[in-house]
Scaffold this motif. Sequence first.
Motif, mmCIF file in Angstrom:
data_model
loop_
_atom_site.group_PDB
_atom_site.id
_atom_site.type_symbol
_atom_site.label_atom_id
_atom_site.label_comp_id
_atom_site.label_asym_id
_atom_site.label_seq_id
_atom_site.Cartn_x
_atom_site.Cartn_y
_atom_site.Cartn_z
ATOM 1 N N TRP A 125 1.178 -9.860 0.733
ATOM 2 C CA TRP A 125 0.719 -11.144 0.206
ATOM 3 C C TRP A 125 1.871 -11.882 -0.472
ATOM 4 O O TRP A 125 2.484 -11.363 -1.387
ATOM 5 N N ILE A 126 2.186 -13.070 0.003
ATOM 6 C CA ILE A 126 3.245 -13.899 -0.557
ATOM 7 C C ILE A 126 2.601 -15.107 -1.223
ATOM 8 O O ILE A 126 1.615 -15.653 -0.723
ATOM 9 N N ASP A 127 3.152 -15.559 -2.325
ATOM 10 C CA ASP A 127 2.579 -16.659 -3.088
ATOM 11 C C ASP A 127 2.846 -17.998 -2.397
ATOM 12 O O ASP A 127 3.601 -18.843 -2.875
ATOM 13 N N LEU A 151 -8.285 -8.383 -3.003
ATOM 14 C CA LEU A 151 -6.929 -8.011 -3.387
ATOM 15 C C LEU A 151 -6.947 -7.010 -4.532
ATOM 16 O O LEU A 151 -6.227 -6.010 -4.525
ATOM 17 N N ALA A 152 -7.779 -7.278 -5.529
ATOM 18 C CA ALA A 152 -7.842 -6.401 -6.694
ATOM 19 C C ALA A 152 -8.331 -5.007 -6.330
ATOM 20 O O ALA A 152 -7.949 -4.015 -6.978
ATOM 21 N N ALA A 153 -9.147 -4.906 -5.284
ATOM 22 C CA ALA A 153 -9.685 -3.613 -4.883
ATOM 23 C C ALA A 153 -8.686 -2.768 -4.113
ATOM 24 O O ALA A 153 -8.846 -1.549 -4.019
ATOM 25 N N MET A 154 -7.657 -3.406 -3.567
ATOM 26 C CA MET A 154 -6.679 -2.672 -2.767
ATOM 27 C C MET A 154 -5.790 -1.807 -3.661
ATOM 28 O O MET A 154 -5.499 -2.164 -4.796
ATOM 29 N N SER A 191 -2.063 -4.562 -3.465
ATOM 30 C CA SER A 191 -2.737 -5.626 -4.199
ATOM 31 C C SER A 191 -1.775 -6.650 -4.794
ATOM 32 O O SER A 191 -2.198 -7.694 -5.271
ATOM 33 N N LYS A 192 -0.489 -6.374 -4.741
ATOM 34 C CA LYS A 192 0.513 -7.207 -5.412
ATOM 35 C C LYS A 192 0.897 -8.414 -4.558
ATOM 36 O O LYS A 192 1.054 -8.301 -3.345
ATOM 37 N N THR A 193 1.027 -9.574 -5.201
ATOM 38 C CA THR A 193 1.521 -10.779 -4.538
ATOM 39 C C THR A 193 3.000 -10.968 -4.865
ATOM 40 O O THR A 193 3.397 -10.902 -6.030
ATOM 41 N N THR A 194 3.794 -11.195 -3.847
ATOM 42 C CA THR A 194 5.244 -11.318 -3.989
ATOM 43 C C THR A 194 5.651 -12.783 -4.010
ATOM 44 O O THR A 194 5.022 -13.628 -3.363
#
Length: 301
Positions: A193-195, A213-216, A221-224
């Motif tokens: 996941w990219i911002d 996302l939070a469940a992963m 779950s992190k956005t880069t």
Amino acid sequence: MSRTQRPDGNDRLTGKVALITGAARGIGAETARALAARGVRLVLTDVDEPPLTALAAELGEEQVLATVADVTDLASMEAVAAAAVERFGGIDLVLANAGIASYGSVAEVDPATFKRVLDINVLGVFHTVRAALPSVTERQGYILVVSSLAAFTPAPGLAAYNASKAGVEHFANALRLELGWQGVGVGTAHMSWIDTPLVQDAKADLSAFGKMLAAMPYPLSKTTDVDSCVAAFVKALERRSRHAYVPGWVGAIAQGRNIAASRLVQKVMDRETPRLLPLMDDEVRRLGRSTSARNTSVSGG
């Protein structure tokens, strides 16, 4: 000697010509800025004219050819490639970056939106490559196809996006076999996941997306940040890399993709999907659309 320099002291990218699709915003625009700073001449395309025009003005007309073009239309992309050859003499680098996503389960997603994702994300890559290929082959250039972590770690409610990114990964794998003997390099970029506007729009539209996302498990779950992605793309374009992984741990998942899909993410998604997918479908019905508002307001890719 710097890794970015040839033995003669010059930047490896200086003087190259790069075609970037989906260049008006997000990763495409920031990669254009980074390449411009390295002396690359740019052929930028998008269907979103105002930000594309603004970016071209910012970077300078001497260095940029910006054209409103639809990647779903081969003739449009062929016209871009012809204009690039006329203006700059040819194309050395291709960043096939244009892409969108849809929202909702297979049972609920708008079929026209599902098709549009495939048209842009898969056929758009084919049209971009096909149009640029004569020049790229002549100059023994390099093509970077933007795939995703989603190519091998699917998520519910994003079936069209998952399928499209898996599809372009294998398209690039076949393309590499076809072009390697002709001196053309082909790589794929796989990002978590990219911002970007794509992720920002999904978070704004759907609480289910944020909850998914939070469940992963971490770091899935992190956005880069976009800058990290741009740095990886520029490095891949410079080194003609087979793969670009953003962040780097995506490469480890790629190596063990069957384990990741069947054990890690699957275990979490089996638990969370009964809760989150109905929520997403309900939110999509209330939105009255299966993609972001920006995508519905802009035709093409």
